[in-house]
Design a protein around this motif. Sequence first.
Motif, mmCIF file in Angstrom:
data_model
loop_
_atom_site.group_PDB
_atom_site.id
_atom_site.type_symbol
_atom_site.label_atom_id
_atom_site.label_comp_id
_atom_site.label_asym_id
_atom_site.label_seq_id
_atom_site.Cartn_x
_atom_site.Cartn_y
_atom_site.Cartn_z
ATOM 1 N N ASN A 1 56.510 -0.537 33.343
ATOM 2 C CA ASN A 1 57.375 0.094 32.703
ATOM 3 C C ASN A 1 57.567 1.392 33.694
ATOM 4 O OD1 ASN A 1 57.982 2.975 31.380
ATOM 5 N ND2 ASN A 1 57.515 1.716 29.504
ATOM 6 N N PRO A 2 58.823 1.588 34.161
ATOM 7 C CA PRO A 2 59.091 2.593 35.237
ATOM 8 C C PRO A 2 58.420 3.915 34.798
ATOM 9 C CG PRO A 2 61.320 1.639 34.278
ATOM 10 C CD PRO A 2 60.160 0.954 33.790
ATOM 11 N N ASP A 3 58.649 4.397 33.591
ATOM 12 C CA ASP A 3 58.275 5.801 33.185
ATOM 13 C C ASP A 3 56.527 6.052 33.321
ATOM 14 O OD1 ASP A 3 60.743 6.436 32.572
ATOM 15 O OD2 ASP A 3 60.699 5.822 30.536
ATOM 16 N N VAL A 4 56.043 4.793 32.794
ATOM 17 C CA VAL A 4 54.559 4.722 32.955
ATOM 18 C C VAL A 4 54.198 4.654 34.388
ATOM 19 C CG1 VAL A 4 52.561 3.304 32.512
ATOM 20 C CG2 VAL A 4 54.314 3.482 30.767
ATOM 21 N N ILE B 1 55.550 6.305 36.766
ATOM 22 C CA ILE B 1 55.588 7.462 37.352
ATOM 23 C C ILE B 1 54.515 8.149 36.935
ATOM 24 C CG2 ILE B 1 56.953 9.677 37.305
ATOM 25 C CD1 ILE B 1 58.788 7.385 38.679
ATOM 26 N N ARG B 2 54.102 8.283 35.792
ATOM 27 C CA ARG B 2 52.857 8.776 35.374
ATOM 28 C C ARG B 2 51.562 8.512 36.189
ATOM 29 N NH1 ARG B 2 51.878 8.964 29.228
ATOM 30 N NH2 ARG B 2 50.436 10.426 29.761
ATOM 31 N N TYR B 3 51.465 7.099 36.337
ATOM 32 C CA TYR B 3 50.353 6.481 36.784
ATOM 33 C C TYR B 3 50.308 7.094 38.331
ATOM 34 C CZ TYR B 3 47.185 2.608 38.190
ATOM 35 O OH TYR B 3 45.962 1.966 38.420
ATOM 36 N N ASN C 1 51.083 10.017 39.503
ATOM 37 C CA ASN C 1 50.589 11.202 39.343
ATOM 38 C C ASN C 1 49.044 11.257 39.225
ATOM 39 O OD1 ASN C 1 53.135 12.587 40.244
ATOM 40 N ND2 ASN C 1 53.837 12.538 37.851
ATOM 41 N N SER D 1 58.859 3.131 42.704
ATOM 42 C CA SER D 1 58.418 4.044 41.727
ATOM 43 C C SER D 1 57.158 4.811 41.902
ATOM 44 C CB SER D 1 58.687 3.350 40.171
ATOM 45 O OG SER D 1 57.628 2.156 40.179
#
Length: 433
Positions: free
Chosen positions: A66-69, A71-73, A75, A109
Amino acid sequence: MLESFIRKNFSRLLTKEKEIALENRIPSFEDLSGRFQDIDELGIYLHIPFCEQICPYCPYNKEIYNPDVAIRYTNAVKKEIDCYADVIGKRPITSFYIGGGTPTTMLHSGIEDIIDHLSNTFNMQCEIHIESHPNHLSMDNLDKIVSMGVKHLSLGVEALQDRHLRTLKRQYTTEEVKAIVKRVISKNFKCVNVDFIFALPDQTYTEVEQAGRALVELGVDQIAAYPLFRFPYTKMGSDAKENTSIISTIFKRRKMLAILEDIFYDAGFERTSVWAFTRQGVPKYCSVTVPLYTGLGASGGSYLKDIFSLNTFNVAQYINAIEREKVPIALSLDLSENMQMAGWLYWRIYETKFMKSDFKERFGKDFDSVYGKYMKLLSFLGFLKDDGNQIVLTDKGTYWLHGFEDLFSIDYISKLWGTSGQDPWPKKIVLQK
Ligand SMILES: C[S@@+](CC[C@H](N)C(=O)[O-])C[C@H]1O[C@@H](n2cnc3c(N)ncnc32)[C@H](O)[C@@H]1O
Ligand code: SF4
């Protein structure tokens, strides 16, 4: 029953421990700092726990991309790197491996960002090894991989007959994956490895032979050929209709591997680990190559001489822990000297050759005084050759000794990864008692 009896008694013989268990004793970064003190060089393993599909046989820690996850991953991993910055300092990092899951899900990502952050933080003295999925290897993506400095690439071909690709639920055909491999080779990586699985349901010896020849014709540098392992917590493991006893399937696998060995040796490959065959003169593709390493990311495992620790497997919990400035380690195991020596021997057998002097250097003990009597017996059985300092496993020894190691590793992995996949913060996981 027989298998667990062997496991229990052999494990006690080698480790002298009544119970081997990982517990939720979470070391602080200060505590870890002490553990790093007399370590000169280190490897880094980075886990990318995302895939676009979940294959029914795969035991690794992963979830759907999941692209949003992602990005958080990214960081979170960068913050985890920062936590180790002082602890690791300027020690040379001499091996760096990005595994998964499928690292190439994060090609656009965050993966490049993580690699840059590692280079800016640590004294990276090594080339990058990365795993990928065939369906991610378009010309553009390959250019991106090359531009990130990757020199060693692996992809899971898995099978070269459409009916077996369908059984494995892989989303490409034999012809498609052959074209992909050709494209990869045109990029001049130092080593291109393909993973291949044999002993698939209903697979014939003739099919294994055909696939072996086709693998060689691909022109890759290395072939990692694994028999299908059935982990009980995977779909194919739980669905298994045939007898899944390791002992009963071991003979069929042996014959299939012997067919592949003949083909690979004839084509100029040499054995570089139990399951890997590398073209002569090419640097072998393998996971972290130095004995001690730090693992980053969800399910990243670290081995620092007298402690083994494992981050939580759960991606959301990993990110949460890091965002709340908590150590993401879920489990640890203090390793006695006997356990460290047994672990050392396990990995050297996996690599199929080793120097006794390396054991002396690591543990300050004479190898023969600790394991000499076992080596004599194995040499008598034709499993290895001992020239006084170097021990080299024969093809026969490689197979049977690893079959024996499988008795432990499949069971331990099933307990450790199976439980950690269900419970983000297990209290205790008993591997052996
Ligand atoms: C992380 S994956 C490879 C990269 C990528 N995710 C892909 O699927 O192409 C690691 C490799 O382990 C091997 N593997 C996974 N599960 C296995 C099993 N149950 N038995 C034998 N080999 C297995 C497969 O060959 C697979 O390609
Ligand atoms: S084999 Fe590769 S793509 Fe399939 S689930 Fe495992 S890591 Fe993901």
